[in-house]
Design an enzyme around this catalytic site. Structure first.
Site, PDB file in Angstrom:
ATOM      1  CD  GLU A   4      -3.061  -0.471  -0.076  1.00 16.61           C
ATOM      2  OE1 GLU A   4      -3.253   0.752  -0.291  1.00 16.61           O
ATOM      3  OE2 GLU A   4      -3.570  -1.356  -0.779  1.00 16.61           O
ATOM      4  CB  CYS A 159     -13.380   3.039 -13.919  1.00 17.05           C
ATOM      5  SG  CYS A 159     -14.274   4.604 -13.835  1.00 17.05           S
ATOM      6  CB  CYS A 166     -18.070   2.749 -20.631  1.00 14.15           C
ATOM      7  SG  CYS A 166     -17.269   4.199 -19.887  1.00 14.15           S
ATOM      8  CB  CYS A 169     -17.945  -0.799 -16.817  1.00 12.69           C
ATOM      9  SG  CYS A 169     -18.170  -0.366 -15.076  1.00 12.69           S
ATOM     10  CB  CYS A 175     -21.964   4.536 -14.595  1.00 12.44           C
ATOM     11  SG  CYS A 175     -20.679   5.809 -14.653  1.00 12.44           S
TER      12      CYS A 175
END
Length: 319
Positions: A4, A159, A166, A169, A175
Site C-alpha cells: 500500500e 474505469c 465502459c 464495465c 453509472c
C-alpha cells in the site's frame, strides 16, 4: 502495508520489481525495524517520493517499540503510524484484518466521481468529504476485503483515467457519467498552474584514483537521506566552479568536461541539472571521508565505482 505504501502515487507495474526486492531483503517487521536507513533507501532508490521509505522504516520501529513487533489491528493505532493516512489504514484493515473499513485512493475517487457524476475537482476538501461519505455508504459489512480489492481493480483496469472501457464495465447501467456521456470529462482535472523551472550546477568531483565525492542529503526535503552530487547555483559562471570548490573543500581542482543537461520533473517544479566534471588533485582517501574546509559538520564522502551500486542514489543522479 508495504504494498500500500509503495502504491501511493505509483502504478502497480512500476512497483512489482521493487516490492519483490524489498520483501526479499526485509521479509519480517524486525528485519525492517533493525535495518540501517541507508539500506532501506538503497532498496527504494528509483521509486521516488522517498519520504515513504523513511516513514515505512520509522513505522516499523514504532511497531517494534509500542506493539511488541505485532502490527496493530485498530484504526486509531494504524493511522497513528508514520506515513499512514485514513485511506491506507482502511486498506490494511479491510484486506489484512477483514474488518469493515473504508478506502478512498485515486482509483476509488475516479470510480465514484463517474458513478455519481461528481463535477468538482476531487482534490478540493469539500469534494473529498463528499466522496468519503459516498465511499462509507457503499462499504459493506461483510466481505469488505473483496469489495475493497474490487473497487480498486475496477478503477485500475476498466474505469481508467483515459479511455475508460465502459462497454465492459458491470456498473455501466447505473453509472451517471456513462448515461450522460461524461466519462471522459470526469473526474475534473486539477486547475492548471505554471510549474516553476529551476536550474542547478551538478558537480561530479573525481579523485586522482577515480573515487567520486557524494553528499548525504538532509533527512527532510527533496531526495532526503539519499546520496547526491554537490550543487551550485547557476548564477555562478561555469569558469568559477573550480575556484568555488577550492574554497568549499580545500585542495585544487582541474576542469575535465561538461555534460549534457538532465531534466527531471518533480510534482511541484521542474529541475534542470547541469553536470560539470572536475578532478580533485592530491586527494587523501585514507580516512574514507573528506573534511571540507567549512565550519559546519561535513556530510561528504568518497565512494569508489563498485560502491555506487550499493548506496541510495536518486534516479537522475544515478543516470
Amino acid at each position: 502495508w508495504v504494498s500500500e505504501i509503495m502504491l501511493q502515487q505509483t502504478q502497480v507495474t512500476s512497483v512489482i520489481d521493487y516490492y519483490q526486492r524489498f520483501m526479499h531483503r526485509f521479509p519480517t517487521l524486525p528485519s525492517l525495524a533493525n535495518a540501517e536507513e541507508d539500506d532501506v533507501l538503497a532498496h527504494w532508490a528509483g521509486l521516488g517520493y522517498y519520504a515513504r521509505a523513511r516513514n515505512l522504516h520509522k513505522a516499523a520501529k514504532q511497531i517494534q517499540h509500542d506493539f511488541q513487533g505485532n502490527f496493530p489491528d485498530s484504526f486509531e493505532d494504524i493511522v497513528a503510524l508514520s506515513g499512514i493516512g485514513r485511506s491506507t489504514a482502511g486498506a490494511i484493515l479491510s484486506i489484512a484484518f477483514k474488518q469493515q473499513a473504508t478506502i478512498l485512493d485515486g482509483n476509488v475517487k475516479r470510480v465514484l466521481c463517474r458513478f455519481y457524476a461528481v463535477e468538482n475537482w476531487p482534490g478540493e476538501k469539500k469534494t473529498e468529504n463528499i466522496l468519503w461519505g459516498l465511499a462509507e455508504q457503499l462499504t459493506p459489512e461483510t466481505r469488505t476485503d473483496d469489495y475493497t480489492q474490487a473497487i480498486m481493480d475496477l478503477g485500475a483496469t476498466l474505469c481508467t483515467r483515459s479511455k475508460p472501457d465502459c462497454s465492459r464495465c458491470p456498473l455501466n447501467g447505473q453509472c451517471e457519467a456513462f448515461k450522460q456521456n461524461l466519462q471522459t470529462q470526469l473526474p475534473k482535472s486539477k486547475p492548471k498552474k505554471v510549474i516553476p523551472q529551476r536550474h542547478t550546477w551538478l558537480v561530479l568531483i573525481e579523485s586522482e584514483n577515480g573515487a567520486r565525492l557524494l553528499e548525504k542529503r538532509a533527512p527532510a526535503g527533496i531526495w532526503g537521506g539519499l546520496y547526491s552530487l554537490p550543487e551550485f547555483s547557476t548564477d555562478i559562471d561555469e569558469a568559477e566552479l573550480a575556484k568555488l570548490c577550492e574554497q568549499r573543500f580545500g585542495g585544487q581542482f582541474e576542469y575535465i568536461e561538461k555534460h549534457n543537461s538532465i531534466n527531471h520533473v518533480f510534482s511541484h517544479f521542474k529541475l534542470e541539472l547541469k553536470p560539470i566534471k572536475l578532478k580533485m588533485m592530491g586527494t587523501d582517501l585514507d580516512s574514507g571521508k573528506m573534511t571540507p574546509e567549512i565550519k559546519e559538520p561535513s556530510s561528504f564522502y568518497w565512494f569508489d565505482e563498485a560502491q555506487l551500486n550499493n548506496i541510495a542514489l536518486p534516479a537522475p543522479i544515478s543516470k
